[in-house]
Design a protein around this motif. Structure first.
Motif, PDB file in Angstrom:
ATOM      1  N   VAL A 507     -11.947   2.628  10.709  1.00 50.46           N
ATOM      2  CA  VAL A 507     -12.486   1.974   9.508  1.00 50.46           C
ATOM      3  C   VAL A 507     -11.685   0.747   9.114  1.00 50.46           C
ATOM      4  CG1 VAL A 507     -13.554   4.105   8.698  1.00 50.46           C
ATOM      5  CG2 VAL A 507     -11.243   3.528   7.929  1.00 50.46           C
ATOM      6  N   THR A 508     -10.556   0.482   9.796  1.00 50.24           N
ATOM      7  CA  THR A 508      -9.880  -0.809   9.628  1.00 50.24           C
ATOM      8  C   THR A 508     -10.460  -1.852  10.581  1.00 50.24           C
ATOM      9  OG1 THR A 508      -8.107  -0.533  11.284  1.00 50.24           O
ATOM     10  CG2 THR A 508      -7.731   0.425   9.100  1.00 50.24           C
ATOM     11  N   PRO A 562      -2.759   2.152  10.608  1.00 52.69           N
ATOM     12  CA  PRO A 562      -3.811   1.941   9.606  1.00 52.69           C
ATOM     13  C   PRO A 562      -3.295   1.456   8.260  1.00 52.69           C
ATOM     14  CG  PRO A 562      -4.280   3.930  10.849  1.00 52.69           C
ATOM     15  CD  PRO A 562      -2.917   3.452  11.300  1.00 52.69           C
ATOM     16  N   VAL A 563      -2.128   1.958   7.797  1.00 52.74           N
ATOM     17  CA  VAL A 563      -1.651   1.564   6.469  1.00 52.74           C
ATOM     18  C   VAL A 563      -1.375   0.076   6.365  1.00 52.74           C
ATOM     19  CG1 VAL A 563      -0.692   3.829   5.897  1.00 52.74           C
ATOM     20  CG2 VAL A 563       0.737   2.146   7.088  1.00 52.74           C
ATOM     21  N   CYS A 564      -1.142  -0.583   7.489  1.00 55.23           N
ATOM     22  CA  CYS A 564      -0.861  -2.016   7.472  1.00 55.23           C
ATOM     23  C   CYS A 564      -2.126  -2.856   7.461  1.00 55.23           C
ATOM     24  CB  CYS A 564       0.002  -2.395   8.671  1.00 55.23           C
ATOM     25  SG  CYS A 564       1.643  -1.639   8.654  1.00 55.23           S
ATOM     26  N   HIS A 565      -3.295  -2.216   7.470  1.00 56.51           N
ATOM     27  CA  HIS A 565      -4.566  -2.933   7.502  1.00 56.51           C
ATOM     28  C   HIS A 565      -5.508  -2.427   6.421  1.00 56.51           C
ATOM     29  CE1 HIS A 565      -3.520  -4.707  11.448  1.00 56.51           C
ATOM     30  NE2 HIS A 565      -2.933  -3.543  11.657  1.00 56.51           N
ATOM     31  N   ALA A 566      -4.951  -1.889   5.337  1.00 56.04           N
ATOM     32  CA  ALA A 566      -5.777  -1.292   4.295  1.00 56.04           C
ATOM     33  C   ALA A 566      -6.717  -2.307   3.653  1.00 56.04           C
ATOM     34  CB  ALA A 566      -4.888  -0.663   3.225  1.00 56.04           C
ATOM     35  N   GLY A 567      -6.316  -3.559   3.621  1.00 49.85           N
ATOM     36  CA  GLY A 567      -7.150  -4.584   2.993  1.00 49.85           C
ATOM     37  C   GLY A 567      -8.480  -4.794   3.680  1.00 49.85           C
ATOM     38  N   ALA A 568      -8.601  -4.334   4.922  1.00 51.29           N
ATOM     39  CA  ALA A 568      -9.855  -4.517   5.653  1.00 51.29           C
ATOM     40  C   ALA A 568     -10.812  -3.341   5.467  1.00 51.29           C
ATOM     41  CB  ALA A 568      -9.557  -4.686   7.143  1.00 51.29           C
ATOM     42  N   ASP A 590       0.108  11.053   2.527  1.00 49.20           N
ATOM     43  CA  ASP A 590       0.475  10.352   1.292  1.00 49.20           C
ATOM     44  C   ASP A 590       0.420   8.843   1.490  1.00 49.20           C
ATOM     45  OD1 ASP A 590       0.909  12.652  -0.207  1.00 49.20           O
ATOM     46  OD2 ASP A 590       3.012  12.796   0.391  1.00 49.20           O
ATOM     47  N   GLN A 591       0.957   8.368   2.616  1.00 52.22           N
ATOM     48  CA  GLN A 591       0.954   6.934   2.871  1.00 52.22           C
ATOM     49  C   GLN A 591      -0.468   6.392   2.971  1.00 52.22           C
ATOM     50  OE1 GLN A 591       4.250   7.278   6.168  1.00 52.22           O
ATOM     51  NE2 GLN A 591       4.051   5.127   5.629  1.00 52.22           N
ATOM     52  N   LEU A 592      -1.325   7.108   3.674  1.00 53.24           N
ATOM     53  CA  LEU A 592      -2.701   6.644   3.829  1.00 53.24           C
ATOM     54  C   LEU A 592      -3.417   6.627   2.483  1.00 53.24           C
ATOM     55  CD1 LEU A 592      -4.757   5.773   5.999  1.00 53.24           C
ATOM     56  CD2 LEU A 592      -5.545   8.142   6.050  1.00 53.24           C
ATOM     57  N   TYR A 593      -3.230   7.677   1.701  1.00 50.43           N
ATOM     58  CA  TYR A 593      -3.884   7.754   0.396  1.00 50.43           C
ATOM     59  C   TYR A 593      -3.435   6.605  -0.509  1.00 50.43           C
ATOM     60  CZ  TYR A 593      -4.965   9.460  -4.276  1.00 50.43           C
ATOM     61  OH  TYR A 593      -5.410   9.567  -5.560  1.00 50.43           O
ATOM     62  N   ALA A 598      -4.557   1.674  -3.242  1.00 49.82           N
ATOM     63  CA  ALA A 598      -4.109   0.348  -3.684  1.00 49.82           C
ATOM     64  C   ALA A 598      -5.098  -0.732  -3.269  1.00 49.82           C
ATOM     65  CB  ALA A 598      -2.730   0.051  -3.105  1.00 49.82           C
ATOM     66  N   ALA A 599      -5.811  -0.502  -2.180  1.00 46.14           N
ATOM     67  CA  ALA A 599      -6.784  -1.481  -1.695  1.00 46.14           C
ATOM     68  C   ALA A 599      -8.149  -1.294  -2.356  1.00 46.14           C
ATOM     69  CB  ALA A 599      -6.921  -1.379  -0.183  1.00 46.14           C
TER      70      ALA A 599
END
Length: 638
Positions: A507-508, A562-568, A590-593, A598-599
């Motif tokens: 999904v990113t 994935p956490v580094c591409h949450a904006g997409a 936790d990191q993914l959530y 945040a995005a």
């Protein structure tokens, strides 16, 4: 007026019914082929050993008399026909038992210090016990937990302090005799003619399993001889009768691979390439081997010479159950017949027998017959990946759909694992069959990196996680859209472990999915390198040596996290995780959530207490199934 979603209810009913499956485990055929021992899970207690009398046409598995308060989780036969068991009180399997006679009365019982993981009996009646120290790390195939250690308060860990060890017991001994393996942890072992053959590593965590050695051990002297070291993984070490040779399977991760033959006199190592994707094997005599393993979305097996010449080979579309979820057999003394757990798309798992050289499996129990009504249509499908590579998978549907409908793609873990044809594919909380009952077409893809198509196919993912393998999965969805099966506006992706990573990663990269579910997934490869109990093993292999201590390595790992591409991301994502998971620690969820929240992505995090890498408590499994079906319904997929 309340509107009831009948499709979701049908899926939940199917999932609840699957919770009643009684799948035999630790299947062992008597040396004379007259009885089969196994472990069956009762509904409200610890697993209990059962024995099936094959000489009676109307026989059913009969429970072995229990010691009060104790259950059994391993069954084996001694060469003289007595039943060998491992038992425990729910905290740990910490006793070895021998039962004899028609009534299987206890003739000997001895305790060990640790959790019994395997028992190997030699012709003279000695038993090699492989056990894990209390508090040691379990691997991903054992739910990503620690071995129970009730006394660990506080828990203290030092390098090399909590190992997997070997011990010897002769029937009648009051206590085991430790086998010296200084500085090594033992992942698998065989025992014959006074020698032990073991897969070992210096790192006691599951990360060490990715850098193994094959060692010959003399228990009398404590002397060791290293026979093989490899950058791949090793499993099923087997000593030949006479002690002049050995074999082991060399492959990837959850090991499915090629057979390696070792001449113990000359030291010659020969890799046999005539069969691949072997998961279990053994010696019929000093010149002949039997084998079994994966073949496409089915299984294969047969016999071969020690030099690798195939004598017989069969293939079957279905799944043979066994240790770690891999195909495994238990032959009789003559090597004529074998027992296993066998299931097909239309038949639930049962104990089955076959002629070893023919592989025509005939089920001999009827533990789950009433659940056959849940079977759905299942077919093998193939499509072309982005670079022209042929990719295969399974498609599950419930009846003929009038037109394009919802599609749920479930990515498997590993990445070196696979979807095989089975009654109710087990991974990802056994959701494939219930989702089909809920009205979805369910695609179970085996992209490059999967088992079942040889080592070259499996190794294509190395250094490219989330790249071509994701492309293969997305090409599968395109194929089903073009075929008129999938509605492009009603598609979802989900998966567990590496499949959870691939779902979050998907999904990113694309907005084609209306919903996603990430179960026990990796969100950040950087933190995974030190937090996971696979750390130090998995990453150097699958990320081709990317070093998180260097700027280049960190850039490589972050680019695939994935956490580094949450904006997409715009796809609503449900995140499910076990609180005690040590393979993909709960911090990954936790990191993914946090990144998705945040995005501004619609998301929900559900953490299950006491659970590891996979959910095991019935209440948690049912809750998770309900949440997944609800999430897909609320977001317009179902």
């Amino acid at each position: 007026m309340t509107v009831v979603d009948l499709s979701r209810d049908a899926g939940l009913r199917a999932h609840a019914a699957l919770a009643t499956l009684r799948v035999p485990d630790a299947v062992a055929l008597h040396p004379e082929g007259t009885r089969v021992a196994c472990v069956l899970p009762p509904s409200e207690a610890e697993p209990v050993a059962h024995v099936l009398d094959l000489t009676r046409a109307d026989a059913v598995p009969t429970p072995v008399p229990e010691v009060a308060g104790r259950g059994h989780a391993l069954t084996r036969w001694l060469p003289d026909g007595r039943l060998l068991l491992a038992s425990g009180d729910g905290q740990a399997l910490d006793h070895v038992e021998v039962r004899a006679g028609d009534d299987l009365v206890t003739v000997w019982r001895a305790g060990v210090d640790g959790e019994i993981e395997d028992l190997v009996a030699d012709a003279d009646g000695t038993v090699l016990v492989r056990l894990a120290d209390p508090g040691s790390e379990r691997d991903g195939s054992h739910l990503g937990l620690r071995v129970a250690d009730p006394a660990a308060d506080p828990f203290v860990r030092t390098p090399g302090g909590r190992l997997r060890r070997l011990a010897l017991l002769r029937v009648g001994d009051p206590a085991p005799r430790p086998v010296p393996t200084p500085g090594l942890t033992v992942w698998e072992a065989d025992w014959r003619d006074g020698l032990a053959l073991a897969v070992t590593s210096a790192d006691e965590t599951p990360g060490g399993y990715y850098r193994p050695g094959l060692v010959l051990i003399d228990p009398a002297t404590g002397g060791t001889r290293t026979l093989l070291t490899t950058s791949w993984q090793l499993s099923r070490p087997r000593l030949a009768p006479g002690g002049r040779a050995a074999v082991v399977v060399e492959g990837l991760s959850i090991v499915s691979g090629r057979v390696v033959h070792l001449d113990l006199e000359s030291g010659t190592v020969t890799r046999l390439t005539t069969v691949d994707d072997v998961t279990d094997l053994g010696w019929l005599d000093e010149h002949t081997l039997w084998f079994t393993g994966w073949s496409g979305t089915g299984t294969h097996g047969g016999t071969m010479t020690a030099e690798g010449r195939v004598l017989s080979r069969w293939t079957a579309w279905g799944t043979l159950g066994g240790r770690d979820g891999q195909p495994s057999l238990s032959p009789d003394r003559t090597g004529t017949r074998a027992a296993a757990v066998w299931e097909t798309a239309g038949r639930p798992p049962e104990i089955a027998l076959a002629v070893l050289t023919e592989g025509e499996w005939h089920q001999v129990t009827a533990l789950n017959t009433d659940l056959a009504r849940l079977a759905v249509r299942q077919e093998e499908v193939s499509w072309t990946g982005p670079d022209g590579l042929t990719v295969q998978g399974l498609l599950l549907t419930s009846g003929e759909a009038p037109g394009p409908g919802p599609l749920v793609v479930i990515a498997h873990g590993g990445p070196t694992w696979l979807w095989s044809s089975a009654f109710a594919p087990a991974e990802s909380n056994q959701l494939a069959l219930p989702l089909a009952h809920a009205g979805a077409a369910v695609l179970l893809p085996n992209p490059r990196g999967s088992s079942g198509r040889g080592q070259d196919y499996a190794r294509r993912v190395i250094g490219h996680v989330g790249e071509e393998d994701l492309g293969d999965v997305l090409a599968g969805t395109d194929h089903l859209v073009a075929a008129g099966i999938a509605d492009p506006g009603r598609m979802a992706v989900l998966g567990l472990s590496y499949g959870g990573y691939l779902s979050a990663w998907a999904v990113t990269r694309t907005r084609r999915f209306r919903a996603a579910v990430v179960m026990s997934g990796v969100a950040d490869w950087l933190s995974f390198t030190t937090a996971s109990n696979l750390a130090g093993g998995y990453d150097p292999l699958y990320h081709r040596g990317a070093d998180a201590t260097t700027p280049e390595g960190r850039e490589f790992l972050a680019a695939r996290s994935p956490v580094c591409h949450a904006g997409a991301v715009t796809t609503p994502t449900l995140i499910l995780h076990g609180a005690e998971d040590r393979t993909t620690p709960a911090g990954q969820a936790d990191q993914l959530y946090r990144a998705w929240s945040a995005a501004g992505v619609r998301t929900q995090l559900v953490v299950y207490p006491r659970e590891g890498h996979e959910l095991t408590e019935p209440g948690h499994r049912h809750d998770a199934a309900g949440r997944v079906l609800a999430w897909l319904t609320e977001n317009g997929v179902l």
